[in-house]
Structures are given as structure tokens and as C-alpha cells.
Design a protein around this motif. Sequence first.
Motif, mmCIF file in Angstrom:
data_model
loop_
_atom_site.group_PDB
_atom_site.id
_atom_site.type_symbol
_atom_site.label_atom_id
_atom_site.label_comp_id
_atom_site.label_asym_id
_atom_site.label_seq_id
_atom_site.Cartn_x
_atom_site.Cartn_y
_atom_site.Cartn_z
ATOM 1 N N ALA A 178 0.842 -1.203 0.000
ATOM 2 C CA ALA A 178 0.000 0.000 0.000
ATOM 3 C C ALA A 178 0.873 1.248 0.000
ATOM 4 O O ALA A 178 0.534 2.250 -0.624
ATOM 5 C CB ALA A 178 -0.899 -0.003 1.232
ATOM 6 N N THR A 179 2.010 1.166 0.682
ATOM 7 C CA THR A 179 2.886 2.336 0.742
ATOM 8 C C THR A 179 3.395 2.699 -0.644
ATOM 9 O O THR A 179 3.352 3.872 -1.048
ATOM 10 C CB THR A 179 4.082 2.057 1.682
ATOM 11 N N ARG A 180 3.874 1.707 -1.405
ATOM 12 C CA ARG A 180 4.376 2.013 -2.743
ATOM 13 C C ARG A 180 3.250 2.528 -3.639
ATOM 14 O O ARG A 180 3.463 3.420 -4.461
ATOM 15 C CB ARG A 180 5.025 0.777 -3.377
ATOM 16 N N VAL B 264 -7.006 8.789 -1.198
ATOM 17 C CA VAL B 264 -7.463 8.086 0.012
ATOM 18 C C VAL B 264 -6.577 6.865 0.271
ATOM 19 O O VAL B 264 -6.364 6.044 -0.622
ATOM 20 C CB VAL B 264 -8.948 7.658 -0.129
ATOM 21 N N ASP B 265 -6.062 6.782 1.491
ATOM 22 C CA ASP B 265 -5.330 5.600 1.934
ATOM 23 C C ASP B 265 -6.365 4.632 2.529
ATOM 24 O O ASP B 265 -6.862 4.839 3.638
ATOM 25 C CB ASP B 265 -4.292 6.021 2.981
ATOM 26 N N ALA B 266 -6.695 3.611 1.735
ATOM 27 C CA ALA B 266 -7.733 2.655 2.155
ATOM 28 C C ALA B 266 -7.107 1.338 2.608
ATOM 29 O O ALA B 266 -7.754 0.286 2.574
ATOM 30 C CB ALA B 266 -8.710 2.416 1.010
ATOM 31 N N ALA C 233 -4.280 0.533 -1.405
ATOM 32 C CA ALA C 233 -4.616 -0.523 -0.428
ATOM 33 C C ALA C 233 -3.564 -1.625 -0.490
ATOM 34 O O ALA C 233 -2.772 -1.687 -1.436
ATOM 35 C CB ALA C 233 -5.999 -1.085 -0.698
ATOM 36 N N THR C 234 -3.604 -2.476 0.513
ATOM 37 C CA THR C 234 -2.652 -3.584 0.577
ATOM 38 C C THR C 234 -3.390 -4.915 0.453
ATOM 39 O O THR C 234 -4.618 -4.973 0.634
ATOM 40 C CB THR C 234 -1.869 -3.518 1.916
ATOM 41 N N GLY C 235 -2.640 -5.994 0.194
ATOM 42 C CA GLY C 235 -3.278 -7.298 0.035
ATOM 43 C C GLY C 235 -3.415 -8.080 1.327
ATOM 44 O O GLY C 235 -4.394 -8.801 1.542
ATOM 45 N N ARG C 236 -2.429 -7.950 2.228
ATOM 46 C CA ARG C 236 -2.293 -8.941 3.304
ATOM 47 C C ARG C 236 -3.179 -8.690 4.519
ATOM 48 O O ARG C 236 -3.236 -9.529 5.405
ATOM 49 C CB ARG C 236 -0.849 -8.970 3.784
ATOM 50 N N LYS C 237 -3.831 -7.547 4.595
ATOM 51 C CA LYS C 237 -4.590 -7.226 5.808
ATOM 52 C C LYS C 237 -6.020 -7.767 5.672
ATOM 53 O O LYS C 237 -6.196 -8.953 5.511
ATOM 54 C CB LYS C 237 -4.519 -5.721 6.074
HETATM 55 C C1 LIG Z 1 -3.345 3.183 7.301
HETATM 56 C C2 LIG Z 1 -2.228 2.437 6.660
HETATM 57 N N1 LIG Z 1 -1.758 2.865 5.482
HETATM 58 C C3 LIG Z 1 -0.747 2.245 4.856
HETATM 59 C C4 LIG Z 1 -0.140 1.145 5.406
HETATM 60 C C5 LIG Z 1 1.021 0.528 4.698
HETATM 61 O O1 LIG Z 1 0.726 -0.701 4.148
HETATM 62 P P1 LIG Z 1 1.902 -1.561 3.522
HETATM 63 O O2 LIG Z 1 2.655 -2.119 4.674
HETATM 64 O O3 LIG Z 1 1.234 -2.587 2.665
HETATM 65 O O4 LIG Z 1 2.742 -0.634 2.735
HETATM 66 C C6 LIG Z 1 -0.598 0.649 6.634
HETATM 67 C C7 LIG Z 1 0.043 -0.532 7.235
HETATM 68 O O5 LIG Z 1 -0.129 -0.856 8.388
HETATM 69 C C8 LIG Z 1 -1.659 1.325 7.281
HETATM 70 O O6 LIG Z 1 -2.117 0.911 8.474
#
Ligand SMILES: Cc1ncc(COP(=O)(O)O)c(C=O)c1O
Length: 394
Positions: A84-86, A186-188, A209-213
Motif C-alpha cells: 500500500a505504501t508504494r 485516500v489511503d484505504a 490498499a494492501t493485500g495482506r490485511k
Molecule cells: C493506514 C495504513 N496505510 C498504509 C499502510 C502501509 O501498508 P503496507 O505495509 O502494505 O505498505 C498501513 C500498514 O499498516 C496502514 O495501516
Amino acid sequence: MPIDVERARAETPGCEHVVHLDNAGSSLPPRRVLDAVIGHLELEGRVGGYDAHARNEEAIERFYGATAELIGARPGEVAFCSSATRAWDMAFYSFDFERGDRILTSVADYISNYIAFIQVAQRTGVEVVTVPNDEHGQVSVEALRERLDERVKLVAITHVPTNSGLVNPVAEIGAITRQAGIPYLVDACQSAGQMALDVDAIGCDALSATGRKFLRGPRGTGFLYVRTGLLERLEPPLLDMRAADWVAPDRYEIRRDGRRFEEWEQDYAGKIGLACAVEYALEWGVDAIWERVHASAECLRALLEDIDGVTVHDPGAVRCGIVTFAVRGVPAEQVKAALAREQINVSVSATTSAVIDALERDLPDLVRASVHYFNTDDELERAARGVHRAGGSR
Ligand SMILES: Cc1ncc(COP(=O)(O)O)c(C=O)c1O
């Protein structure tokens, strides 16, 4: 249709081993996702990575359709990313900020987002404005509206923060950014997979968004959405031969779809796994998932609040599957370790992961227990008893 918890658990091998209350950290993947990832890796082992890619092309491409369906977008507006960060970075660092510009963000925005804000502010002179919270502890829509002037180049809001059950009012914010014609990111990351997300209803221009959560996909996967219209105007901060064609010795042309934000080299097993996880969530139905996650989290909060010395710290008018709390006199790491001895997984939200929020609310490090639809009431009670015992040892 309510979630068939028994079936969900039968389809999740990890449920036999742990009480998993760290779904905001990294969830337990369903069997189907594991099989898809392992199957692709084994195919790579048999025929080589490139041939495996060619043979599994259809499964890989399903990522775009599934993700688009999950968020109400078009497949061409989606990019596969390693986190999600990238994903967020690829959108954020595409904007050309200048001295005098402003970015509006939230108190509880994600640590890595704030690090990027600070870096870009130091490089360009852009001003980062943290919009205050309202009486519920969520971003004040009124305060944001008041700050929305011609200096604002971006509104960047975290939907659900890393360190609490808060759900920010992203759609109310989207209604006013749209009216003002200001790009809205939006950071989802923490909301994807636990609640419905619709980019048109939210009114955002980009979403990560990320996959693993809560999506229960593999680690090392994530995605970025960028709305058609903004997409073609955003030049990614990093380009490679996936994102662009080299059309003359001194010229490249960036592709016109969401894949301009991707890297050429990708974790294809992870991409197949994420596609599978998204399809799995869609099969359960995100509304059914949210109903159960929401109810289970409220149940866990009630159990914890009944324990002497435990304080739940989740703000917001709407609270999600992330439950954060402190045990009087017992450091969060110690509570986590005590629960781990009973095979109960939780995590710790350190104050350093949300510095502004922690300062404003005068928080200690918190224990974070994050529920999913496969958790049973019995597991929640076991966790509460474990917290009680951890508190008893103070
Ligand atoms: C609100 C939020 N944004 C972004 C991230 C980053 O996700 P990733 O570790 O997949 O980059 C997290 C990870 O905990 C998060 O809680």
C-alpha cells in the motif's frame, strides 16, 4: 446473507492453530489463496518463471477485473503494487508541488504518508496542513471545508488509521473536494476488505490498499487506483519499460492506463493470490463481511471495557474491526506477549506510528486487536480472559 463462520474457518487453515486478532497487521489467508500462490510457485519451479507467466496469464489478468469490481472502478484504472505504501507513493510523488501550495491531511494519517509529506515539504516548500478532528475524533469535514482554498493542491486522507478503530468520513470529504475540483487521495489500506469501498461514492481520485490485511491476500501485494482524467495527467515518479515505451533514442511514451504506475518485474504468485483473495471477499460479500466485523469489534470492546484497568481508545462516530486498548500498569508489549503464550495474536500500535494522534490524545503504546469475520465469539472471550490475566499480573 450472513457469513457462514464455520465454513469460513474450515476454509482457513490458520484457524486451527491460532486465535488470530491481528487482521490489521496481516490476516490468515484462505486455503484457496494459499493454493493459488503455491501452485504458481510450483509451476515456476517446473517450467521457469516466464513460461509460468505465459501459462497463467488469465489468472494473473484477473487481478484487474476483481480489484476494479471491489472498488467500483474500471480495470484500466488499477495498478498492481508491492504494498500500500508504494501504491500511495506512486500517486503522491506524481504531483508537482511548489512553494505556496498546500496539502490537507488528517491527524491520524499513516506514518509513511507523513514521512513522505515531510520529505516533499523539505524539498519543495509545500505546506502540510493537518486538519483538526471534530468532537467524534474523526477528521472535521467543516474544518476541512474552511481550509479548502486555491492553495490546496491535494487532499490526502487515511480512511482507517493504523492505530485505532476510527473510520474517517471519506465520502463527506469527497463531496467537497469534488465540488472544489481538488485531487483527493485516500489511503484505504486498513479499510479494504473489511468494509465496502466505492471510488465514486467516496469521490476520490486515487486510492491505495494492501493485500495482506483485511483482504486476506499474500504479503508483498497491494494496489493503486487512479481515476481516468487524472491518470493521464500524473507522470509517475519512477518509470520503467512496463510503464513506458522507448519510442526513439531520446523519447519515451508513458502508457495511458493504470499500469503506468507498475513495475516491470512483479511477484506474479502474489498477484494471482491477491486476485483470488479479492474474488473470495466478493463472494462472501463486503457488506456481510462489514456487518460481522463491526459487530465482533463492538462485542470485543464491550468485553474489554468490563475488565478493571482496561481502557479502550477507539475514537470516531463509526468504529471498525480495529480495537485498541491499554491495560493500566502493563506495557502493551507485555500484554501482547502474554496473549501470544496462549496462541492469541494481537499487535502493538506504538506512539511512533502515529505521532500527531498520539500527542493529541496523550496515548501510550496501545494493544491492537483486529477482528475478522472468521473470528468466533468464543475467541473474543478467550482474548478478553487473556487480557484480564495479563492485567492481573501487574
Ligand atoms: C493506514 C495504513 N496505510 C498504509 C499502510 C502501509 O501498508 P503496507 O505495509 O502494505 O505498505 C498501513 C500498514 O499498516 C496502514 O495501516
